[in-house]
Motif scaffolding. Structure first.
Motif, mmCIF file in Angstrom:
data_model
loop_
_atom_site.group_PDB
_atom_site.id
_atom_site.type_symbol
_atom_site.label_atom_id
_atom_site.label_comp_id
_atom_site.label_asym_id
_atom_site.label_seq_id
_atom_site.Cartn_x
_atom_site.Cartn_y
_atom_site.Cartn_z
ATOM 1 N N THR A 5 0.857 -1.182 0.000
ATOM 2 C CA THR A 5 0.000 0.000 0.000
ATOM 3 C C THR A 5 0.890 1.228 0.000
ATOM 4 O OG1 THR A 5 -1.692 -1.160 1.272
ATOM 5 C CG2 THR A 5 -1.793 1.253 1.273
ATOM 6 N N ILE A 6 0.596 2.164 -0.884
ATOM 7 C CA ILE A 6 1.340 3.423 -0.944
ATOM 8 C C ILE A 6 0.372 4.547 -0.602
ATOM 9 C CG2 ILE A 6 2.712 4.982 -2.384
ATOM 10 C CD1 ILE A 6 3.986 2.191 -2.013
ATOM 11 N N ARG A 7 0.816 5.439 0.285
ATOM 12 C CA ARG A 7 -0.007 6.592 0.631
ATOM 13 C C ARG A 7 0.890 7.772 0.961
ATOM 14 N NH1 ARG A 7 0.634 7.488 5.847
ATOM 15 N NH2 ARG A 7 0.588 5.831 7.414
ATOM 16 N N PRO A 8 0.352 9.001 0.851
ATOM 17 C CA PRO A 8 1.142 10.177 1.218
ATOM 18 C C PRO A 8 1.539 10.116 2.697
ATOM 19 C CG PRO A 8 -0.810 10.819 -0.010
ATOM 20 C CD PRO A 8 -0.965 9.352 0.319
ATOM 21 N N LEU A 9 2.673 10.696 2.991
ATOM 22 C CA LEU A 9 3.093 10.826 4.385
ATOM 23 C C LEU A 9 2.042 11.594 5.165
ATOM 24 C CD1 LEU A 9 6.870 11.703 3.983
ATOM 25 C CD2 LEU A 9 5.950 9.726 5.203
ATOM 26 N N GLN A 10 1.876 11.227 6.417
ATOM 27 C CA GLN A 10 0.963 11.909 7.328
ATOM 28 C C GLN A 10 1.744 12.341 8.561
ATOM 29 O OE1 GLN A 10 -2.017 8.911 8.077
ATOM 30 N NE2 GLN A 10 -2.715 8.896 5.956
ATOM 31 N N LYS A 53 7.837 16.492 -1.153
ATOM 32 C CA LYS A 53 6.666 15.705 -0.807
ATOM 33 C C LYS A 53 7.119 14.275 -0.565
ATOM 34 C CE LYS A 53 4.166 18.796 -3.869
ATOM 35 N NZ LYS A 53 4.776 19.910 -3.212
ATOM 36 N N GLY A 54 6.248 13.443 -0.023
ATOM 37 C CA GLY A 54 6.670 12.078 0.240
ATOM 38 C C GLY A 54 5.530 11.088 0.304
ATOM 39 N N PHE A 55 5.887 9.834 0.055
ATOM 40 C CA PHE A 55 4.976 8.712 0.189
ATOM 41 C C PHE A 55 5.600 7.687 1.130
ATOM 42 C CE2 PHE A 55 3.615 10.004 -4.166
ATOM 43 C CZ PHE A 55 2.259 10.155 -3.912
ATOM 44 N N LEU A 56 4.740 6.930 1.763
ATOM 45 C CA LEU A 56 5.139 5.831 2.619
ATOM 46 C C LEU A 56 4.591 4.546 2.011
ATOM 47 C CD1 LEU A 56 6.583 5.664 5.407
ATOM 48 C CD2 LEU A 56 4.313 5.547 6.445
ATOM 49 N N ALA A 57 5.389 3.489 2.056
ATOM 50 C CA ALA A 57 4.949 2.170 1.605
ATOM 51 C C ALA A 57 4.692 1.304 2.833
ATOM 52 C CB ALA A 57 6.016 1.522 0.727
#
Length: 148
Positions: A5-10, A53-57
């Protein structure tokens, strides 16, 4: 194999982000100051065209990878370029599609604003990552120089 699952950093991801980014830095035998950690985290959540910007896996809800990216102007195009700055996958999840999924997430996000050129660098000795990069992108042949 579990799905990635990939989503934007929170904001709530701070500790896991720091753990993963520290591991990335250690892989490249690099360190940054506490001020850089704090400033980078703040910038990741600052609105602005050129802010990173960033994403987390995640696999099974556990953070296992991250990517930072940023847009910048170019004299060769009227649209921005996207520089994929940091890409890291936890060693125990390498080969499970995490890196490819993170790259694809950046590509898709850039496409939303009309940016087609997503690019990055890696060290020539990073053979594991280069296997992935050779599969999903083309090597341009350019050699980097830094004024340090």
């Amino acid at each position: 194999m579990s799905d990635v699952t990939i989503r934007p950093l929170q904001q709530a991801d701070h500790d896991e982000w720091r753990r993963l980014w520290t591991a990335y830095l250690e892989f490249y035998k690099a360190t940054v100051s506490e001020e850089v950690y704090q400033t980078t985290w703040k910038r990741l959540f600052t609105n602005g065209e050129f802010e990173p910007k960033g994403f987390l896996a995640l696999i099974d809800g556990k953070p296992v990878g991250l990517v930072h990216y940023l847009y910048h102007r170019s004299c060769w195009s009227i649209v921005n370029n996207c520089y994929l700055q940091d890409l890291f996958t936890a060693p125990e999840t390498r080969g499970k599609g995490v890196g490819a999924a993170l790259i694809d997430a950046v590509k898709q996000e850039a496409a939303k604003i009309g940016v087609a050129n997503v690019y990055w660098m890696t060290h020539e000795t990073n053979a594991t990552a280069r296997k992935l990069y050779d599969r999903v992108a083309r090597q341009t042949g350019f050699i980097e120089y830094d004024l340090l």
